[in-house]
Scaffold this motif. Sequence first.
Motif, mmCIF file in Angstrom:
data_model
loop_
_atom_site.group_PDB
_atom_site.id
_atom_site.type_symbol
_atom_site.label_atom_id
_atom_site.label_comp_id
_atom_site.label_asym_id
_atom_site.label_seq_id
_atom_site.Cartn_x
_atom_site.Cartn_y
_atom_site.Cartn_z
ATOM 1 N N GLU A 1 19.368 20.533 -11.007
ATOM 2 C CA GLU A 1 20.869 19.150 -11.860
ATOM 3 C C GLU A 1 21.903 19.066 -10.600
ATOM 4 O O GLU A 1 22.797 18.486 -10.865
ATOM 5 C CB GLU A 1 21.274 20.364 -12.862
ATOM 6 N N SER B 1 23.436 15.124 -9.846
ATOM 7 C CA SER B 1 24.936 14.839 -10.096
ATOM 8 C C SER B 1 25.373 14.812 -8.932
ATOM 9 O O SER B 1 26.972 14.623 -8.456
ATOM 10 C CB SER B 1 25.401 16.376 -11.385
ATOM 11 N N PRO C 1 26.624 14.914 -17.242
ATOM 12 C CA PRO C 1 26.283 14.536 -17.732
ATOM 13 C C PRO C 1 25.782 12.731 -17.216
ATOM 14 O O PRO C 1 26.634 12.010 -16.676
ATOM 15 C CB PRO C 1 26.477 13.924 -19.084
ATOM 16 N N GLU D 1 28.510 10.462 -17.319
ATOM 17 C CA GLU D 1 30.070 11.189 -17.501
ATOM 18 C C GLU D 1 29.860 10.464 -15.890
ATOM 19 O O GLU D 1 31.093 10.746 -14.849
ATOM 20 C CB GLU D 1 30.093 12.336 -17.275
ATOM 21 N N ARG D 2 28.817 10.609 -14.836
ATOM 22 C CA ARG D 2 28.943 10.191 -13.414
ATOM 23 C C ARG D 2 29.262 8.659 -13.004
ATOM 24 O O ARG D 2 28.841 8.012 -14.134
ATOM 25 C CB ARG D 2 27.313 10.074 -12.716
ATOM 26 N N ARG E 1 13.494 12.947 -18.486
ATOM 27 C CA ARG E 1 14.583 12.324 -19.471
ATOM 28 C C ARG E 1 15.410 11.200 -18.215
ATOM 29 O O ARG E 1 16.193 10.228 -18.212
ATOM 30 C CB ARG E 1 15.437 13.883 -18.869
ATOM 31 N N ASN F 1 16.989 7.165 -19.640
ATOM 32 C CA ASN F 1 17.555 6.888 -19.536
ATOM 33 C C ASN F 1 17.683 5.500 -18.579
ATOM 34 O O ASN F 1 18.367 4.527 -18.624
ATOM 35 C CB ASN F 1 18.943 7.753 -17.627
#
Length: 210
Positions: free
Chosen positions: A73, A77, A84, A87-88, A142, A146
């Motif tokens: 993760e 990020s 999340p 929010e990147r 995931r 996206n």
Amino acid sequence: MDRQVKRQYDTSRRRAAAQETRRAILDTATRLFVERGYAATTMAQLAESAGVAVDTVYTVAGRKPALFLHLVEAAISGTDEAVPAAERDYVREMRAEPDAARKLRRYARAIREMHARLAPLLRVARTGPPEVARIWQDITRRRADNMRLLARDLAATGQLRHELDPDEVADVIWATNSPEFYCLLVEDRGWPPERFEQWLADTWCRLLLA
């Protein structure tokens, strides 16, 4: 020194020390997983190499599967914490950009930067036990979800090829933005990462845009 100021100073020092310890644990875990493999790395070895107690490792990172997930993760990020997707920074920039080609070029840059961090962990996942494979599979699913959001965002520009439906667009981007694909070209074939970024952006624009 005023007591309140001293308490704030002490709190700041403790926070900084905790962050330093956390960073040492995460950096050491990445190094040991890559060098020795997931199964061969014990939490005791990790603690010793990081210069902390075993209990500290569990407190900071949890059990080994949770630690590996956190490393993945964080690599995605680009920070010490999972962020999340919505929010990147690069996702916000892409959503604010009205032009589909510029959206895709910004995403290609994000993929190049991300996979430089993820590639070592992919090698760990390839040789890891089922618990690691499940983590990687969850991340892959995931990513597919996206990409459907991205495909809808691209469709809203009106600049996609008319014969493509959003699911096909999502699948094409999902397949070509995978860390496995990056490793094939950059690590196995020796492409410079910047060449991969340029090629990826150009390929998406040629395949997907009118």
